[in-house]
Design a protein around this motif. Sequence first.
Motif, PDB file in Angstrom:
ATOM      1  N   PRO A  11       0.825  -1.215   0.000  1.00 19.49           N
ATOM      2  CA  PRO A  11       0.000   0.000   0.000  1.00 19.49           C
ATOM      3  C   PRO A  11       0.857   1.262   0.000  1.00 19.49           C
ATOM      4  N   GLY A  12       0.549   2.158  -0.910  1.00 22.85           N
ATOM      5  CA  GLY A  12       1.260   3.420  -0.984  1.00 22.85           C
ATOM      6  C   GLY A  12       2.621   3.349  -1.627  1.00 22.85           C
ATOM      7  N   LYS A  13       2.979   2.189  -2.144  1.00 20.34           N
ATOM      8  CA  LYS A  13       4.299   2.035  -2.756  1.00 20.34           C
ATOM      9  C   LYS A  13       4.162   1.595  -4.201  1.00 20.34           C
ATOM     10  N   GLU A  14       5.228   1.769  -4.955  1.00 25.48           N
ATOM     11  CA  GLU A  14       5.223   1.328  -6.336  1.00 25.48           C
ATOM     12  C   GLU A  14       5.417  -0.189  -6.411  1.00 25.48           C
ATOM     13  N   ARG A  15       4.978  -0.735  -7.513  1.00 28.90           N
ATOM     14  CA  ARG A  15       5.185  -2.160  -7.755  1.00 28.90           C
ATOM     15  C   ARG A  15       6.683  -2.408  -7.950  1.00 28.90           C
ATOM     16  N   GLU A  16       7.196  -3.396  -7.235  1.00 28.83           N
ATOM     17  CA  GLU A  16       8.629  -3.642  -7.287  1.00 28.83           C
ATOM     18  C   GLU A  16       8.938  -5.073  -7.705  1.00 28.83           C
ATOM     19  N   PHE A  17      10.103  -5.228  -8.288  1.00 31.16           N
ATOM     20  CA  PHE A  17      10.575  -6.519  -8.733  1.00 31.16           C
ATOM     21  C   PHE A  17      10.902  -7.398  -7.530  1.00 31.16           C
ATOM     22  N   VAL A  18      10.537  -8.675  -7.640  1.00 30.21           N
ATOM     23  CA  VAL A  18      10.833  -9.642  -6.592  1.00 30.21           C
ATOM     24  C   VAL A  18      11.762 -10.740  -7.114  1.00 30.21           C
ATOM     25  N   ALA A  19      11.347 -11.371  -8.216  1.00 29.83           N
ATOM     26  CA  ALA A  19      12.121 -12.508  -8.718  1.00 29.83           C
ATOM     27  C   ALA A  19      11.820 -12.711 -10.193  1.00 29.83           C
ATOM     28  N   ALA A  20      12.746 -13.365 -10.880  1.00 27.53           N
ATOM     29  CA  ALA A  20      12.564 -13.671 -12.293  1.00 27.53           C
ATOM     30  C   ALA A  20      13.088 -15.071 -12.578  1.00 27.53           C
ATOM     31  N   LEU A  21      12.427 -15.720 -13.515  1.00 21.17           N
ATOM     32  CA  LEU A  21      12.792 -17.075 -13.910  1.00 21.17           C
ATOM     33  C   LEU A  21      12.823 -17.143 -15.425  1.00 21.17           C
ATOM     34  N   SER A  22      13.898 -17.657 -15.963  1.00 22.04           N
ATOM     35  CA  SER A  22      13.976 -17.803 -17.412  1.00 22.04           C
ATOM     36  C   SER A  22      13.099 -18.953 -17.889  1.00 22.04           C
ATOM     37  N   TRP A  23      12.806 -18.954 -19.178  1.00 22.30           N
ATOM     38  CA  TRP A  23      12.018 -20.056 -19.741  1.00 22.30           C
ATOM     39  C   TRP A  23      12.711 -21.387 -19.509  1.00 22.30           C
ATOM     40  N   SER A  24      13.986 -21.412 -19.707  1.00 23.16           N
ATOM     41  CA  SER A  24      14.734 -22.654 -19.543  1.00 23.16           C
ATOM     42  C   SER A  24      14.719 -23.152 -18.103  1.00 23.16           C
ATOM     43  N   GLY A  25      14.422 -22.247 -17.173  1.00 23.10           N
ATOM     44  CA  GLY A  25      14.451 -22.618 -15.765  1.00 23.10           C
ATOM     45  C   GLY A  25      15.845 -22.621 -15.173  1.00 23.10           C
ATOM     46  N   GLY A  26      16.828 -22.398 -16.011  1.00 27.46           N
ATOM     47  CA  GLY A  26      18.193 -22.468 -15.536  1.00 27.46           C
ATOM     48  C   GLY A  26      18.715 -21.198 -14.915  1.00 27.46           C
ATOM     49  N   ASN A  27      18.005 -20.106 -15.150  1.00 31.08           N
ATOM     50  CA  ASN A  27      18.459 -18.820 -14.611  1.00 31.08           C
ATOM     51  C   ASN A  27      17.380 -18.184 -13.763  1.00 31.08           C
ATOM     52  N   THR A  28      17.788 -17.689 -12.620  1.00 29.84           N
ATOM     53  CA  THR A  28      16.893 -16.962 -11.742  1.00 29.84           C
ATOM     54  C   THR A  28      17.584 -15.688 -11.270  1.00 29.84           C
ATOM     55  N   LEU A  29      16.762 -14.745 -10.864  1.00 28.16           N
ATOM     56  CA  LEU A  29      17.284 -13.481 -10.364  1.00 28.16           C
ATOM     57  C   LEU A  29      16.350 -13.021  -9.256  1.00 28.16           C
ATOM     58  N   TYR A  30      16.928 -12.490  -8.183  1.00 29.81           N
ATOM     59  CA  TYR A  30      16.113 -12.091  -7.040  1.00 29.81           C
ATOM     60  C   TYR A  30      16.474 -10.693  -6.569  1.00 29.81           C
ATOM     61  N   ALA A  31      15.479 -10.004  -6.046  1.00 34.41           N
ATOM     62  CA  ALA A  31      15.741  -8.733  -5.388  1.00 34.41           C
ATOM     63  C   ALA A  31      16.549  -9.002  -4.124  1.00 34.41           C
ATOM     64  N   ASP A  32      17.388  -8.068  -3.754  1.00 34.93           N
ATOM     65  CA  ASP A  32      18.219  -8.255  -2.569  1.00 34.93           C
ATOM     66  C   ASP A  32      17.383  -8.521  -1.322  1.00 34.93           C
ATOM     67  N   SER A  33      16.202  -7.924  -1.269  1.00 35.94           N
ATOM     68  CA  SER A  33      15.368  -8.043  -0.076  1.00 35.94           C
ATOM     69  C   SER A  33      14.818  -9.449   0.140  1.00 35.94           C
ATOM     70  N   VAL A  34      14.825 -10.274  -0.901  1.00 39.38           N
ATOM     71  CA  VAL A  34      14.251 -11.617  -0.769  1.00 39.38           C
ATOM     72  C   VAL A  34      15.276 -12.710  -1.032  1.00 39.38           C
ATOM     73  N   LYS A  35      16.468 -12.325  -1.428  1.00 36.31           N
ATOM     74  CA  LYS A  35      17.499 -13.303  -1.771  1.00 36.31           C
ATOM     75  C   LYS A  35      17.788 -14.209  -0.581  1.00 36.31           C
ATOM     76  N   GLY A  36      17.823 -15.497  -0.848  1.00 36.10           N
ATOM     77  CA  GLY A  36      18.066 -16.482   0.209  1.00 36.10           C
ATOM     78  C   GLY A  36      16.807 -16.953   0.899  1.00 36.10           C
ATOM     79  N   ARG A  37      15.693 -16.252   0.672  1.00 39.12           N
ATOM     80  CA  ARG A  37      14.427 -16.633   1.313  1.00 39.12           C
ATOM     81  C   ARG A  37      13.382 -17.100   0.301  1.00 39.12           C
ATOM     82  N   PHE A  38      13.407 -16.511  -0.894  1.00 38.77           N
ATOM     83  CA  PHE A  38      12.430 -16.847  -1.921  1.00 38.77           C
ATOM     84  C   PHE A  38      13.103 -17.657  -3.018  1.00 38.77           C
ATOM     85  N   THR A  39      12.322 -18.560  -3.601  1.00 39.91           N
ATOM     86  CA  THR A  39      12.817 -19.370  -4.705  1.00 39.91           C
ATOM     87  C   THR A  39      11.719 -19.501  -5.753  1.00 39.91           C
ATOM     88  N   CYS A  40      12.057 -19.235  -7.011  1.00 40.81           N
ATOM     89  CA  CYS A  40      11.067 -19.421  -8.068  1.00 40.81           C
ATOM     90  C   CYS A  40      11.458 -20.621  -8.913  1.00 40.81           C
TER      91      CYS A  40
END
Length: 129
Positions: free
Chosen positions: A41-70
């Motif tokens: 609420p009151g904030k802009e939409r922010e990036f959390v995580a990304a997953l490539s089609w191949s599934g071999g590459n992922t990228l995470y926001a620093d705030s969730v790194k180590g806690r979230f997995t896609c």
Amino acid sequence: QVQLVESGGGLVQAGGSLRLSCAASGRTFSRYAMGWFRQAPGKEREFVAALSWSGGNTLYADSVKGRFTCSGDNAKNTRFLQMNSLKPEDTAVYYCAARAVYSGSSGATFTSRNEYGYWGQGTQVTVSS
């Protein structure tokens, strides 16, 4: 047209876990990369995580790194966001997003909202302290 439907949100205590799902239907691309974003609420939409089609590459926001997995299940056109060790500051509406990728880009990940053309309706995640 591609439809994305998220599920799995809810209320959880701090330290708990949730798994979000994003199911794609309609005119599904032969390949598509997936992103997860959130908006508090009151904030802009922010990036959390990304997953490539191949599934071999992922990228995470620093705030969730180590806690979230896609991850993903291409056969079922479904992507998942496993969220562990949740914190009250993770409270937000979570959105999945998709974009087509073509031959040669199966390993690409995307972090900008503008790079995605398809969005789900969002699912609320609330973490209590």
